[in-house]
Design a protein around this motif. Sequence first.
Motif, short mmCIF file in Angstrom:
data_model
loop_
_atom_site.label_atom_id
_atom_site.label_comp_id
_atom_site.label_asym_id
_atom_site.label_seq_id
_atom_site.Cartn_x
_atom_site.Cartn_y
_atom_site.Cartn_z
N ASN A 55 0.90 -1.10 -0.04
CA ASN A 55 -0.15 -0.02 0.04
C ASN A 55 0.95 1.07 -0.14
O ASN A 55 0.54 2.18 -0.57
N LEU A 56 1.91 1.07 0.52
CA LEU A 56 2.81 2.29 0.72
C LEU A 56 3.39 2.50 -0.48
O LEU A 56 3.66 3.64 -1.23
N ALA A 57 4.10 1.35 -1.18
CA ALA A 57 4.72 1.46 -2.30
C ALA A 57 4.22 1.97 -3.63
O ALA A 57 4.68 2.69 -4.44
N ASP A 58 2.63 1.96 -3.56
CA ASP A 58 1.90 2.49 -4.49
C ASP A 58 1.92 4.25 -4.77
O ASP A 58 1.61 4.61 -5.79
N GLY A 59 2.46 4.73 -3.48
CA GLY A 59 2.82 6.20 -3.60
C GLY A 59 3.96 6.40 -3.78
O GLY A 59 4.32 7.80 -3.52
N ILE A 60 4.90 5.78 -4.04
CA ILE A 60 6.46 6.03 -4.02
C ILE A 60 6.94 6.52 -5.49
O ILE A 60 6.34 5.57 -6.70
N ARG A 61 7.40 7.56 -5.67
CA ARG A 61 7.98 8.11 -6.86
C ARG A 61 9.37 8.53 -6.67
O ARG A 61 9.92 8.63 -5.56
N PHE A 62 10.19 8.63 -7.80
CA PHE A 62 11.37 9.22 -7.76
C PHE A 62 11.53 10.29 -8.99
O PHE A 62 11.12 10.18 -10.02
N VAL A 63 12.16 11.43 -8.49
CA VAL A 63 12.66 12.32 -9.66
C VAL A 63 14.07 12.48 -9.75
O VAL A 63 14.85 12.72 -8.86
N GLU A 82 -1.50 14.30 -6.60
CA GLU A 82 -2.71 14.93 -6.12
C GLU A 82 -3.61 14.41 -6.97
O GLU A 82 -4.99 14.36 -6.21
N ASP A 83 -3.92 14.33 -8.25
CA ASP A 83 -4.84 13.58 -9.06
C ASP A 83 -5.05 12.25 -8.66
O ASP A 83 -6.13 11.78 -8.90
N SER A 84 -3.96 11.45 -8.75
CA SER A 84 -4.30 10.01 -8.59
C SER A 84 -4.25 9.43 -7.21
O SER A 84 -5.07 8.58 -7.03
N ARG A 85 -3.69 10.19 -6.23
CA ARG A 85 -3.60 9.87 -4.87
C ARG A 85 -4.42 10.60 -3.82
O ARG A 85 -4.47 10.36 -2.65
N GLY A 86 -4.83 11.59 -4.46
CA GLY A 86 -5.70 12.76 -3.55
C GLY A 86 -4.72 13.23 -2.56
O GLY A 86 -5.33 13.52 -1.16
N THR A 87 -3.61 13.64 -2.74
CA THR A 87 -2.88 14.41 -1.72
C THR A 87 -3.40 15.87 -1.62
O THR A 87 -2.78 16.40 -0.74
#
Length: 518
Positions: A100-108, A129-134
């Motif tokens: 569940n946490l990994a679904d929201g992990i990104r890298f730039v 913001e759009d996909s995870r509702g942050t």
Amino acid sequence: MTPPTEISKGHNPLRSEEDKRLPRIAGPCSVVLFGVTGDLARKKLMPAIYDLFHRGLLPPGFSLVGFARRDWEDQDFMQIVKESVKERARTGYDEEVWTNLADGIRFVQGTFDDASAFENLATTLKELEDSRGTEGNTAFYLSIPPGSFAQVCEQLETAGLTKPSEAKPDAWRRVVIEKPFGHDLESARELNAIVESVFPPDSIFRIDHYLGKETVQNILAFRFANQMFEPIWNNNHVDHVQITMAEDIGIGGRAGYYDGIGAARDVIQNHLLQLLAITAMEQPLTFDAKDLRTEKEKVLAAVKLPQDLAASTARGQYAEGWQGAEKVPGFLQEEGIKPDSQTETYAAVKLGINTRRWAGVPFYLRTGKRLGKRVTEIAVVFKNAVTPFDENQTEELGRNAIVIRVQPDEGVTMRFGSKIPGSNGFEVRDVTMDFGYGSAFTDSSPEAYERLILDVLLGDPPLFPRHEEVELSWKILDPIENFWASMDAQPDQYESGTWGPQSSDDMMARDGRHWRMP
């Protein structure tokens, strides 16, 4: 993972009027972590974020974005986080929680001077913001050298990331800064000016991880929730106070950072002066951040330096010796350290506090590496009692003391006199009464970074130092540092595994006192 259904308003539990058992749960948000390849991120920050998520204190849509120059994809950064979590998470690895946490992990990927990388960061945050509702709520954690703060802040501002968008005007943007907050008063002011030119003061969180420790926060409860202690917490009864942070390790691989900084700048300016402020402060009107800061700032502003700095300070460098069963090198033999370095690995100072409560009570602060054991404690030592006993009856009796153990064995010890059972006559000696967190509470204490990160996401900064506190601390330390620099000599040597240089013991002996043996 199903998060708790009852959500608190995010107030500090010390001042909340709601049921204190309700968890504080962060609302929709994301964290951008700069410095993801560093030790702090891997050993502390990533595990703390996972532990918060595991405990249900972060929302299901919480997102973590890593920013670094490494040529990584999302899954590469994800693997770094996973390894860190498996190795160091306090709550244990759980595959479902991790998924569940990994679904929201990104890298730039990018460098601090790459404007396009920050544009990519903005695009990534909008996608979350759009996909995870942050909802656009973002905390930027700068786990990077202070020299890079200005550049990162400017890039964030240029990319439009320091303020909420027109579509989400109520969203918050916050920045988290790790110590050191400058290396002297002038640099601290410059650093504050840079960060506050981009983020408003209420959105700047200066992290001192010691302030997230349960034992440090418990000082407030110990003092202000118990009638038995506060009446004697003053110069009518207290002889002196000792605040110690001792480490049994050397500088390790930190030569590049440590040489030229030293023990006083690294520990006394922030950790120990914060502990002094909390120990000596007056009762705040409330436990709101503003009221707590006001009382801490009053203490720091009232700190008085001794006139004779030569007699009231000490500094040293660890020499080779034995740390347990291991032969260890001296500071000057460590890799990366100049053979003529004048950087101290041990520092001790005597300070006064010019207030009605504390006038005449010396506060002794000491910190060092390669000392006898790892320990941080605050010892409030009381004056001798006027008793009917003669010297023979009390020759084994020392001064009463209350010792607050910050680490590693968190708790409180009280030392007082008791009659020796079966002794001839009426002989009295010291005994101790001990409270330990581990034995008194079934729940394990959260790691300090768990509490502090959660406070950031809740916008609840009760013990985070503001720039006024930082500058007051440098006003205390700068004259000492300038005095030591004027000596143009290497600090006194002390053998590794001992408790510091002889000059530190001499400083105490001049006052007819001695350091506690933790």
